[in-house]
Design an enzyme around this catalytic site. Structure first.
Site, PDB file in Angstrom:
ATOM      1  N   ASP A 555       0.683  -1.194  -0.467  1.00 40.66           N
ATOM      2  CA  ASP A 555       0.167  -0.037   0.221  1.00 40.66           C
ATOM      3  C   ASP A 555       0.569   1.211  -0.204  1.00 40.66           C
ATOM      4  OD1 ASP A 555      -2.409  -1.627  -0.570  1.00 40.66           O
ATOM      5  OD2 ASP A 555      -2.924  -1.972   2.016  1.00 40.66           O
ATOM      6  N   ARG A 635     -18.963  -9.100  -2.373  1.00 38.69           N
ATOM      7  CA  ARG A 635     -18.509  -8.163  -1.797  1.00 38.69           C
ATOM      8  C   ARG A 635     -17.855  -6.872  -1.245  1.00 38.69           C
ATOM      9  NH1 ARG A 635     -12.945  -7.424  -0.704  1.00 38.69           N
ATOM     10  NH2 ARG A 635     -11.736  -9.141   0.347  1.00 38.69           N
TER      11      ARG A 635
END
Ligand SMILES: *[C@@H]1O[C@H](CO)[C@@H](O)[C@H](O)[C@H]1NC(C)=O
Length: 723
Positions: A555, A635
């Site tokens: 990230d 999801r």
């Protein structure tokens, strides 16, 4: 038996007499019980008085215990040998008895009564440790219109119980209330070393070393005093726990067991002082790290003599630390041979004493079946028994292999219970085969997940800003994202439920607090970006899919699998420090989160999403991750990124919070509602039920300027921001 003044006093108290007539210290638990009774009878003046007195009495009792432990320690000369011809046992117990007498006498004198009167149940003891009396007190003060005291009591409680939702609402109301001053938000039980420590770190990172030195010296001094206090209390507090088992033990076994308990308690004190109230984790190496910071700061302000002293003191903990040995060499050269460098005496004896205690404890671990979680990472290897060493080495090796970027990383120690009722740690770094990872469950309830899912659905249906589009990563999925601000704006327009939108805000804040508390005990985490994201499998086209829903990435750096490294440079979001995903459902196929090695192919761990599950991890190259294809169903999750640097905190977040504040200020006149307050004292905070919406204001046009600005900003980020 003649009635002692203390007993008489408690008797009077129980009969409802005024306390003014008692000269001795009334037991805090009786005062607390009476205060509670007055509270529920809504006798606010009496409740406030009794609760305050109970806090005062508790503080005096603790103080007396500490003073006496200290005073009696000085008298007992442990090194003295028994007189010639006497067995050692007689000499030893002679001193033990003397010391017991000394303590009994000292406590009796300081408390003006029998020490045994002041033994409270473990439950009440815990209430005081968790600052519960302040929760009642704030309500009583509020009812009495003593606002300043109400706010400071509320704040004092909230500092140690940041998860308490009722108190959070109350705090927000206090903040909006006219006539409340900023100075009222003070911590009445503030520990001086935390105040100084945080100020010290602040100055240090602002390169203001003169101030940093002053604050850090104070934090060190106060921290050592707090440590001494904590250690002194270890002798008195074991009574209840072990009694049943020990009745089976002989004299020496019983003494050994009790003594080891006391030693372990003393050792644990270092964790107590290095854990900020309301946090889960302690600051690693709290005392040694002071000397690392201080040696640098002293050097910066040109005081090499003190810099050298601090370096030498640091080396007491880590004698073979190469970086510090190198510095030491430089200081020695600069100072010349005439100025000998000596570590601080108070730390030298601290280390020596601590090592002696560890030695005894480890002996008991090896030979008496005791267990021990050493709180210090600096304990030298040779002290640890062979049996424990093998395991210790394994852990360290694993840490080194799996966190090559983080030289400073120490083996993770056991953490205390989370300060969030109901939330549980499902897997830690070790179980997740990596470092700086955690999975927590029950962050949201089933009904909260439903509410947020409903929000996603309603926003999707509105066709406004939440357009389903093809996933940027795979043509087989549709992808939708909604920011917190956008959700609130849709709520203002009446497109989605205000309460659901606010829940999104609250859930992300709760997650932030959990991650902060777990990973960064000494630093505040700020939001970097937050959004609610759903990915839906497209109809058909799913046979034999080999692609990922989200390719492997880290990230805050650019993963370079060939070079087995991760480049921390733009366009990566380099200022992101922690990442988290809060899952909302599990009724879909595929879509598991997985971690890999830096090669981006070797999967090390997998996590199955489910409602209320929070996965959190550090954002660097130690945590490459991806998402398997979602092959059926939808999801949904709240994706969260955090930063430790306030200058990179998300602007949208502030706007969203401002929006909620304004809206709620409109909805209610600034006063605490009676019903909520009567409950405040007993609310446990485990049902994060946001207040029901009180009417739907339609003021969509008013903030339209901010709408468009933030819309642009979030769109730019979205493509790379989903997870
Ligand atoms: C960690 O690794 C072990 C052994 O390879 C594996 O069985 C386990 O499932 C892994 N843990 C997770 C959470 O995937």
């Amino acid at each position: 038996m003649p009635a002692s003044p203390g007993r008489l006093c408690s008797l009077l108290l129980l009969l409802g007499f005024s306390l003014g007539s008692c000269s001795s210290l009334p037991p805090f638990d009786l005062l607390y019980a009476d205060g509670g009774r007055a509270y529920f009878a809504q006798d606010w003046p009496r409740a406030a008085e009794l609760l305050q007195r109970s806090l005062h009495s508790y503080a005096r009792l603790q103080d007396a215990r500490r003073q006496c432990q200290r005073g009696c320690q000085a008298e007992a000369g442990w090194a003295a040998r028994p007189p010639l011809g006497q067995p050692w046992e007689t000499g030893f117990f002679d001193r033990v008895l003397q010391r017991a007498e000394c303590l009994e006498e000292c406590l009796g004198r300081r408390l003006d009564g029998q020490p045994s009167l002041h033994r409270a149940s473990a439950e009440i003891q815990q209430d005081f440790e968790e600052r519960e009396p302040y929760n009642y007190l704030q309500v009583a003060f509020f009812k009495l219109k003593r606002l300043d005291e109400a706010v400071s009591s509320a704040h004092t409680f909230f500092v140690a119980n940041p998860q308490h939702l009722q108190m959070r609402e109350d705090m927000e109301k206090y903040q909006r209330m006219a006539g409340v001053k900023a100075e009222s938000f003070r911590d009445l039980e503030a520990m001086p070393h935390w105040v100084a420590y945080e100020a010290g770190l602040h100055h240090y990172s602002a390169d203001d070393y003169q101030q940093a030195v002053a604050e850090l010296e104070e934090s060190l001094g106060e921290g050592l005093l707090a440590l001494q206090d904590c250690r002194a209390l270890c002798e008195g507090l074991q009574e209840e726990e072990e009694e049943e088992e020990e009745t089976q033990l002989g004299l020496y076994e019983a003494i050994a067991a009790h003594y080891i308990q006391v030693l372990k308690c003393r050792q644990k004190c270092v964790l107590d002082i290095s854990t900020k109230p309301g946090r889960v984790s302690s600051v690693e190496d709290f005392i040694p790290s002071h000397f690392d910071l201080l040696q640098f700061a002293y050097d910066q302000v040109g005081n090499q003599a003190l810099a050298a002293e601090c370096a030498a003191t640091y080396l007491l903990f880590y004698p073979s630390d190469e970086r510090m040995l190198e510095k030491m060499k430089q200081y020695r050269t600069a100072l010349g041979a005439e100025a000998p460098v000596v570590p601080r005496e108070v730390i030298r004896s601290y280390v020596q004493r601590s090592l002696m205690e560890k030695k005894l404890i480890y002996y008991a671990v090896e030979h008496l079946g005791e267990t021990f979680d050493d709180p210090d990472p600096w304990t030298p290897e040779e002290l640890i028994p062979e049996s424990m060493k093998a395991k210790h080495r394994e852990d360290q090796e694993r840490q080194r292999l799996e966190a090559p970027d983080m030289e400073q990383q120490q083996p993770q120690r056991q953490r205390g219970p989370l300060p969030f009722e109901g939330v549980t740690i499902a897997m830690d770094s070790q179980q997740l085969n990596g470092s700086q990872r955690v999975v927590l469950d029950r962050v949201l309830t089933e009904s909260e997940c439903k509410d947020v899912l409903r929000l996603a659905k309603a926003a999707g249906g509105s066709g406004d800003g939440y357009r389903g589009r093809r996933s940027p990563h795979t043509p087989h999925e549709r992808f939708e994202g909604l920011t917190v601000l956008k959700a609130l704006q849709l709520a203002e327009e009446g497109t989605v439920n205000w309460r659901d939108a606010k829940l999104l805000l609250q859930a992300s804040e709760k997650s932030r607090e959990i991650v902060e508390s777990y990973f960064t005990p000494e630093k505040k985490l700020y939001f970097s970006f937050t959004h609610l994201v759903c990915r839906t499998a497209a109809e058909g086209e799913q046979e034999g899919r080999m692609d990922l829903s989200h390719p492997v990435h880290a990230d805050n750096c650019l993963l370079d699998p060939e070079g087995n490294t991760c480049w921390k440079e733009p366009p990566a979001y380099i200022y992101r420090d922690y990442s988290a995903i809060l899952y909302l459902n599990d009724d879909f196929q595929g879509g598991n989160l997985f971690f890999t090695e830096m090669d981006a192919v070797t999967v090390t761990a997998q996590v199955r999403p489910k409602c209320g599950r929070l996965v959190a991890f550090s954002s660097g190259g130690e945590n490459p991750h991806g998402v398997w294809a979602v092959t059926r169903g939808r999801r949904c999750a709240i994706a969260l990124w955090y930063t430790t640097s306030p200058e990179h905190s998300e602007q949208e977040r502030a706007q969203a919070e401002e929006l909620v504040k304004q809206k709620e200020a409109e909805q209610e006149e600034s006063h605490l509602d009676d019903k909520e307050n009567a409950e405040a004292g007993r609310s446990t905070g485990d049902s994060p039920e946001p207040p029901a919406p009180k009417g739907r204001a339609r003021s969509a046009g008013r903030r339209s300027k901010q709408h468009s600005e933030s819309g642009v900003q979030s769109k730019g980020q979205q493509t790379r921001d989903e997870l």
